[in-house]
Write a protein that holds these residues in place. Structure first.
Motif, short mmCIF file in Angstrom:
data_model
loop_
_atom_site.label_atom_id
_atom_site.label_comp_id
_atom_site.label_asym_id
_atom_site.label_seq_id
_atom_site.Cartn_x
_atom_site.Cartn_y
_atom_site.Cartn_z
N ARG A 54 0.83 -1.20 0.00
CA ARG A 54 0.00 0.00 0.00
C ARG A 54 0.87 1.26 0.00
NH1 ARG A 54 -4.80 0.13 4.36
NH2 ARG A 54 -3.33 1.44 5.50
N THR A 55 0.34 2.31 -0.59
CA THR A 55 1.11 3.56 -0.75
C THR A 55 1.62 4.09 0.58
OG1 THR A 55 -0.12 4.17 -2.74
CG2 THR A 55 0.98 5.95 -1.56
N ASP A 56 0.77 4.11 1.61
CA ASP A 56 1.22 4.67 2.89
C ASP A 56 2.32 3.83 3.52
OD1 ASP A 56 -0.52 2.59 3.42
OD2 ASP A 56 -1.56 3.60 5.07
N GLU A 57 2.29 2.51 3.32
CA GLU A 57 3.35 1.64 3.85
C GLU A 57 4.67 1.91 3.13
OE1 GLU A 57 2.97 -0.86 6.38
OE2 GLU A 57 1.10 0.25 6.71
N LEU A 58 4.60 2.06 1.82
CA LEU A 58 5.80 2.34 1.03
C LEU A 58 6.39 3.70 1.40
CD1 LEU A 58 7.31 0.75 -1.16
CD2 LEU A 58 6.05 2.06 -2.87
N LEU A 59 5.50 4.67 1.61
CA LEU A 59 5.94 6.01 2.01
C LEU A 59 6.65 5.98 3.35
CD1 LEU A 59 5.91 9.11 1.67
CD2 LEU A 59 3.60 9.10 2.63
N GLN A 60 6.08 5.23 4.30
CA GLN A 60 6.71 5.11 5.62
C GLN A 60 8.10 4.49 5.49
OE1 GLN A 60 5.10 5.58 8.84
NE2 GLN A 60 2.97 5.83 8.28
N GLY A 61 8.19 3.42 4.70
CA GLY A 61 9.47 2.77 4.52
C GLY A 61 10.50 3.66 3.87
N MET A 62 10.05 4.48 2.91
CA MET A 62 10.97 5.39 2.24
C MET A 62 11.54 6.42 3.21
SD MET A 62 10.30 8.18 -0.80
CE MET A 62 9.48 9.31 0.34
N LEU A 63 10.68 7.01 4.03
CA LEU A 63 11.13 8.09 4.90
C LEU A 63 11.89 7.58 6.12
CD1 LEU A 63 8.05 10.50 4.71
CD2 LEU A 63 10.32 10.86 3.72
N LEU A 64 11.55 6.40 6.62
CA LEU A 64 12.24 5.88 7.79
C LEU A 64 13.55 5.18 7.42
CD1 LEU A 64 9.50 6.53 9.12
CD2 LEU A 64 9.76 4.45 10.48
N GLU A 65 13.47 4.23 6.48
CA GLU A 65 14.65 3.43 6.12
C GLU A 65 15.43 4.04 4.96
OE1 GLU A 65 16.29 0.73 7.01
OE2 GLU A 65 15.07 0.02 8.69
N SER A 66 14.91 5.13 4.38
CA SER A 66 15.54 5.80 3.24
C SER A 66 15.67 4.85 2.05
CB SER A 66 16.90 6.36 3.63
OG SER A 66 17.25 7.44 2.79
N ASP A 67 14.62 4.08 1.79
CA ASP A 67 14.61 3.10 0.72
C ASP A 67 14.51 3.80 -0.64
OD1 ASP A 67 13.16 1.17 -1.22
OD2 ASP A 67 13.81 -0.13 0.43
N ASN A 68 15.52 3.59 -1.48
CA ASN A 68 15.57 4.26 -2.78
C ASN A 68 14.56 3.69 -3.77
OD1 ASN A 68 17.64 6.12 -2.15
ND2 ASN A 68 19.19 4.52 -2.42
N GLY A 69 14.35 2.37 -3.74
CA GLY A 69 13.38 1.76 -4.63
C GLY A 69 11.97 2.22 -4.33
N ALA A 70 11.67 2.44 -3.06
CA ALA A 70 10.35 2.94 -2.68
C ALA A 70 10.11 4.31 -3.30
CB ALA A 70 10.23 3.01 -1.16
N ALA A 71 11.14 5.14 -3.32
CA ALA A 71 11.01 6.48 -3.93
C ALA A 71 10.71 6.36 -5.42
CB ALA A 71 12.28 7.29 -3.69
N VAL A 72 11.37 5.43 -6.09
CA VAL A 72 11.13 5.23 -7.53
C VAL A 72 9.70 4.75 -7.75
CG1 VAL A 72 11.77 3.87 -9.55
CG2 VAL A 72 13.55 4.83 -8.08
N ALA A 73 9.24 3.81 -6.93
CA ALA A 73 7.89 3.28 -7.07
C ALA A 73 6.84 4.37 -6.87
CB ALA A 73 7.65 2.14 -6.09
N LEU A 74 7.04 5.23 -5.89
CA LEU A 74 6.10 6.33 -5.66
C LEU A 74 6.13 7.31 -6.84
CD1 LEU A 74 6.86 6.98 -1.89
CD2 LEU A 74 4.70 6.14 -2.82
N ALA A 75 7.32 7.58 -7.36
CA ALA A 75 7.45 8.48 -8.50
C ALA A 75 6.72 7.92 -9.72
CB ALA A 75 8.93 8.71 -8.83
N GLU A 76 6.89 6.62 -9.97
CA GLU A 76 6.22 5.98 -11.10
C GLU A 76 4.70 6.02 -10.94
OE1 GLU A 76 9.67 2.69 -12.31
OE2 GLU A 76 8.03 2.13 -10.95
N ALA A 77 4.24 5.83 -9.71
CA ALA A 77 2.81 5.84 -9.46
C ALA A 77 2.21 7.23 -9.66
CB ALA A 77 2.52 5.35 -8.03
N MET A 78 2.99 8.26 -9.35
CA MET A 78 2.48 9.63 -9.48
C MET A 78 2.60 10.18 -10.90
SD MET A 78 3.51 11.74 -5.99
CE MET A 78 4.93 10.80 -5.44
#
Length: 384
Positions: free
Chosen positions: A105-129
């Motif tokens: 889910r988007t909110d889970e991916l967002l949390q992981g990106m901001l807490l763990e600094s996950d780079n792939g999560a940032a790409v996935a959010l960018a692609e979704a937007m």
């Protein structure tokens, strides 16, 4: 040479030496930090308390994710699912380990990106937007321009080192201040840890830990985002609040991972020593009246959304601040209680530094003689 001439010559020599030698960092109470660039701002107004090379263009590393995060909060349905693409899943430094085809889910991916600094999560959010990273970078740069980030250019959503991807300590502070005004963003980055859960496979979870080591260790720490690459060095945007004073510090290109946290603590200490808050306006004691048309009453009261306090830096006088009420003379019913109707503009030396909404009391639509007269007079005045 006479004695007094020798003394004068020695005195001149000492003065010239003093001019030529740089003052060591830390002298005169200045913060002694290792980072190449840094800034301290007061969070409510954005006023600068102290800076060092704050306009140097440097790699911002994962502080970039502050922009990706706030855009996701503003533009996305957080309860929607994202299917991980191969490109996102195989992005370097992606500790969550979301595999291609997995759904989260988007909110889970967002949390992981901001807490763990996950780079792939940032790409996935960018692609979704935006469909792809390049298109999303255009959205990022548009938002940066809107925020007055004049020395920033993004080419990716995660801060991995790339040509043309740069920012400054001053611009990152503007972004951090804006993001921290969002309640959901603020709550995410304040978490020391969180369990991230997948939608498919259902049993997959990840225990994420915030990369900001100052959380729980520095008094009043509120967040916000770390950054590190070999090219960028240690980067950190950090916020803290004590005794009504909220500060944000940004530092870039610290020599080591730990140096960024040591530097941030020094900068925050310095800021809290040099800023005091003074009360300017209590929301319970202030109201402004506006006339009402098409309502069951002819007038309504507006109240500030919050108290207004002035930050005073280095003992300055609050006479530098002014308040201007920017509210309409006439409003149309109905008005729901809490509806923003105008603002109080806070200015420092004539420059806007804060805007506080004026909120309406509840006003029902209907008819009253007074409201009808207001409508007539308003109509006549518009004709004049």
């Amino acid at each position: 040479m006479k004695v007094w001439q020798k003394i004068f010559s020695i005195f001149v020599g000492i003065c010239m030496l003093a001019v030529q030698l740089p003052v060591a960092a830390g002298e005169g109470g200045e913060p002694d930090i290792s980072a190449q660039a840094a800034i301290i701002i007061e969070a409510t107004t954005g006023r600068v308390i102290w800076e060092k090379n704050a306009d140097d263009r440097l790699y911002p590393a994962s502080m970039t994710k502050m922009m990706t995060g706030i855009l996701a909060l503003e533009q996305m349905n957080l309860r929607s699912d994202i299917t991980m693409s191969s490109a996102a899943a195989h992005t370097e430094s992606s500790p969550l380990g979301v595999l291609p085809g997995e759904r989260i889910r988007t909110d889970e991916l967002l949390q992981g990106m901001l807490l763990e600094s996950d780079n792939g999560a940032a790409v996935a959010l960018a692609e979704a937007m935006a469909g792809n990273v390049q298109a999303f970078a255009g959205i990022m740069n548009g938002k940066a321009a809107e925020l007055g980030m004049k020395d920033t250019h993004f080419v990716n959503p995660n801060g991995l080192t790339a040509e043309g991807h740069y920012s400054t300590a001053r611009d990152m502070a503007k972004l951090a201040r804006y993001a921290m005004q969002n309640k959901e963003f603020r709550e995410i980055v304040a978490q020391p840890q969180r369990v991230i859960r997948w939608e498919a496979p259902k049993n997959k979870v990840f225990h994420a830990h915030n990369t900001n080591k100052l959380l729980g260790k520095y008094e009043g720490m509120t967040g916000i985002k770390t950054g590190w690459t070999q090219a960028a060095g240690g980067c950190l945007a950090a916020g803290a609040k004590r005794n009504g004073v909220e500060l944000i510090v940004v530092l870039m290109k610290a020599p080591t991972l730990d140096d960024r946290f040591k530097d941030a603590a020094k900068l925050l200490d310095y800021g809290f020593e040099h800023v005091k808050m003074t009360k300017a306006l209590s929301r319970e004691r202030v109201s402004r009246k506006v006339w009402v048309t098409n309502g069951q009453q002819a007038s309504a009261n507006l109240y500030p959304a919050q108290d207004i306090n002035f930050p005073l830096i280095n003992g300055e006088d609050k006479s530098h601040y002014t308040l201007t009420y920017n509210v309409p003379k006439v409003v149309d019913a109905p008005l729901k209680a809490g509806t923003p109707v105008g603002q109080i503009v806070v200015r420092y030396n004539g420059q806007d530094v804060e805007h506080v909404d004026m909120l309406a009391e509840n006003v029902n639509s209907g008819f009253s003689v007074g409201s009808f007269l207001v409508k007539i007079f308003s109509w006549v005045l518009k004709l004049v």
